[in-house]
Design a protein around this motif. Structure first.
Motif, PDB file in Angstrom:
ATOM      1  N   UNK B 144      47.724  40.837  29.071  1.00  0.00           N
ATOM      2  CA  UNK B 144      46.893  42.037  28.921  1.00  0.00           C
ATOM      3  C   UNK B 144      46.953  42.879  30.190  1.00  0.00           C
ATOM      4  N   UNK B 145      46.832  42.229  31.330  1.00  0.00           N
ATOM      5  CA  UNK B 145      46.892  42.939  32.611  1.00  0.00           C
ATOM      6  C   UNK B 145      48.058  42.377  33.430  1.00  0.00           C
ATOM      7  N   UNK B 146      48.893  43.249  33.913  1.00  0.00           N
ATOM      8  CA  UNK B 146      50.011  42.847  34.762  1.00  0.00           C
ATOM      9  C   UNK B 146      49.738  43.380  36.168  1.00  0.00           C
ATOM     10  N   UNK B 165      47.837  48.204  39.970  1.00  0.00           N
ATOM     11  CA  UNK B 165      48.080  47.874  41.381  1.00  0.00           C
ATOM     12  C   UNK B 165      46.724  47.530  41.982  1.00  0.00           C
ATOM     13  N   UNK B 166      46.569  46.294  42.352  1.00  0.00           N
ATOM     14  CA  UNK B 166      45.281  45.849  42.895  1.00  0.00           C
ATOM     15  C   UNK B 166      45.565  45.145  44.205  1.00  0.00           C
ATOM     16  N   UNK B 167      44.721  45.397  45.188  1.00  0.00           N
ATOM     17  CA  UNK B 167      44.960  44.691  46.442  1.00  0.00           C
ATOM     18  C   UNK B 167      44.505  43.244  46.321  1.00  0.00           C
ATOM     19  N   UNK B 168      45.061  42.423  47.220  1.00  0.00           N
ATOM     20  CA  UNK B 168      44.954  40.986  47.021  1.00  0.00           C
ATOM     21  C   UNK B 168      43.544  40.425  46.941  1.00  0.00           C
ATOM     22  N   UNK B 169      42.607  41.000  47.729  1.00  0.00           N
ATOM     23  CA  UNK B 169      41.270  40.401  47.687  1.00  0.00           C
ATOM     24  C   UNK B 169      40.459  40.906  46.494  1.00  0.00           C
ATOM     25  N   UNK B 170      41.037  41.776  45.699  1.00  0.00           N
ATOM     26  CA  UNK B 170      40.347  42.221  44.491  1.00  0.00           C
ATOM     27  C   UNK B 170      40.726  41.300  43.326  1.00  0.00           C
ATOM     28  N   UNK B 171      39.760  41.100  42.459  1.00  0.00           N
ATOM     29  CA  UNK B 171      39.982  40.185  41.339  1.00  0.00           C
ATOM     30  C   UNK B 171      39.859  40.965  40.029  1.00  0.00           C
ATOM     31  N   UNK B 172      40.726  40.662  39.101  1.00  0.00           N
ATOM     32  CA  UNK B 172      40.619  41.296  37.790  1.00  0.00           C
ATOM     33  C   UNK B 172      39.829  40.370  36.874  1.00  0.00           C
TER      34      UNK B 172
END
Lengths: 308, 191
Positions: B144-146, B165-172
């Motif tokens: 669902x999310x890449x 595009x998410x930075x590493x300390x962010x969580x999906x």
């Protein structure tokens, strides 16, 4: 809870109810794994386990070895009969020599009660007690409870009678602890000479009449008479023992209810249990053996995850 | 639809919404159509949801394929705990979930389904775990999310809901109506 409260499995006495629950839930998953066509998982690729047996064993050693191999651990086997123990080496020296070969876990069976506890105080490795004299045999008790849970849905509230040579049995003691911890009622049954004095202080019933015990219980765990541990005569002869404490079809029919029959093996057919009972639908003896592998996988997996 | 209202607003309790219920609804239907386009009748295709978070997504897709396109699709769940490469590296003991694959995957086309593709290590473990169930004809990946640019391994999805595009300390964080009360995907700031 997602991890065990103990770094070793030395006895059921040292576990908490939540530990048993976690071991069972993990064993459920491993039971599914060992019923796949490829029965192996790579979890313990970097773990080396030594199986050290100072006493004879077939099923426990095979079951442990199979569990370790199913988890992809490296396994070395050691049996005292072909070792330097015969040349006078001490237990700590023997184990330390094995550990210098970079072993992470030791599974040990020893004729002396408390051998595992002693070892855990002197060496750096996770220890699994595979039977220490007449003290404890924790994995057997775990697989027994797991098999009861599988057959009857739960262990809590069930009535279990352990029949036979309670005095020399580590299986009996571990089972008493494990069953009580899960809320089952426990009774022991056997000739008075083979029931330890003051066993009532553990909160178990003592019943000398097998028929009364069977009428009371949901599960009967039949133990073997351990002739090799007997230093004197505890009953007149085997024939009399079988008449009073052997489980046969007639006895089972008289009770007229759905009993679950267990036996930790090896069975002396015709002594404590007859073949028609051991091979009947009531018996979960072979389920116990299958569950033994899943339970030991769970114990080893959970202990190994604490090795850093 | 309250989550839809919050769309685009700055962080609420350290989290911002990435996809609303309505957007998820549209994406799921598109993914189902893409599966249908590539697999037609699903006779030789099975869907396998990864435990624990890929199973809800897989069940949704199966439901859409059944209700809107009258396709009966075999669905299994795969747990990869015992195949992970971080055993003993994390502080906590890894606890397993149920594996339930009630069919053989020999010569089948397998679509692995997971909610978020991040490092690719879970998928690597899933590929190894699948070997225990036979030799599939082909394995595809639906996610669902890449999370782009964060891969540790050369693994890419065939079907993707949204690339982010998410930075590493962010969580999906993916939430489902069945288990979490609403369909929504958040980006959570975890310092």
């Amino acid at each position: 809870m997602s991890e065990l409260s103990v770094p070793h499995l030395l006895g059921i006495k040292y576990l908490k109810p939540a530990d048993i629950q976690l071991i069972f839930e993990t064993a459920d998953h491993f039971k599914e794994v060992i019923n796949r066509s490829i029965k192996k998982v790579p979890s313990l690729r970097d773990i080396t386990i030594a199986n050290i047996f100072f006493e004879n064993s077939t099923r426990t050693r095979l079951s442990f070895e199979l569990a370790q191999k199913r988890l992809s651990a490296d396994v070395i086997n050691f049996s005292a009969a072909q070792s330097s123990v015969k040349k006078g080496e001490t237990l700590i020296d023997t184990v330390n020599n094995i550990l210098s070969m970079k072993v992470d876990m030791v599974v040990m069976r020893h004729p002396n009660p408390g051998a595992g506890i002693f070892l855990s105080k002197h060496i750096k490795a996770s220890i699994v007690n595979a039977g220490d004299g007449a003290h404890e045999h924790p994995t057997q008790a775990l697989l027994d409870s797991f098999s009861i849970r599988e057959r009857l849905g739960e262990v809590g509230g069930k009535k279990v009678v352990i029949v036979g040579d309670i005095l020399h049995s580590r299986v009996a003691l571990s089972n008493i602890y494990a069953l009580q911890m899960q809320g089952a009622e426990v009774a022991v049954c056997g000739p008075k000479t083979l029931i330890p004095k003051h066993i009532e202080s553990l909160g178990v019933r003592v019943e000398l009449d097998l028929d009364k015990a069977l009428a009371w219980c949901d599960v009967a765990n039949m133990l073997r008479v351990q002739n090799e541990r007997m230093d004197m005569s505890y009953f007149p002869n085997t024939r009399e023992y079988t008449m009073l404490y052997g489980l046969n079809k007639q006895r089972l029919d008289r009770v007229n209810k759905e009993l679950v029959i267990m036996h930790p093996g090896p069975i002396n057919r015709g002594v404590e249990i007859t073949s028609d009972v051991a091979d009947s639908d009531h018996s979960i003896i072979l389920n116990q053996v299958e569950n033994g592998v899943a339970i030991r996988m769970a114990v080893i997996y959970l202990l190994a995850s604490k090795i850093k | 639809m309250c989550s839809f209202v919050y769309r685009g607003t700055a962080s609420i309790m350290g989290q911002k919404i990435l996809l609303s219920a309505q957007e998820i609804h549209i994406i799921l239907h598109r993914l189902a159509c893409q599966l249908l386009e590539n697999h037609l009748h699903f006779k030789d295709t099975v869907l396998i949801g990864l435990q624990p978070r890929g199973t809800a997504l897989a069940q949704r897709l199966v439901k859409i394929l059944k209700e809107d396109y009258q396709q009966e699709v075999s669905l299994g769940f795969l747990d990869i705990t015992f195949f992970r490469d971080d055993f003993r590296r994390s502080d906590k003991t890894l606890t397993a979930n149920k594996t339930d694959i009630p069919f053989l995957i020999d010569d089948k086309k397998v679509v692995l389904i997971d909610d978020v593709l991040f490092t690719g290590r879970s998928i690597r473990a899933a590929l190894t775990a699948l070997q225990s169930f036979g030799r599939p004809d082909k394995i595809e990946l639906l996610t669902l999310i890449d999370r782009r640019f964060s891969r540790h391994l050369p693994i890419q999805p065939e079907y993707r809901g949204r690339q982010v595009d998410v930075i590493n300390h962010e969580k999906v964080k993916v939430m489902w109506a069945e288990t979490d009360g609403q369909d929504a995907i958040y980006i959570v700031n975890e310092p």
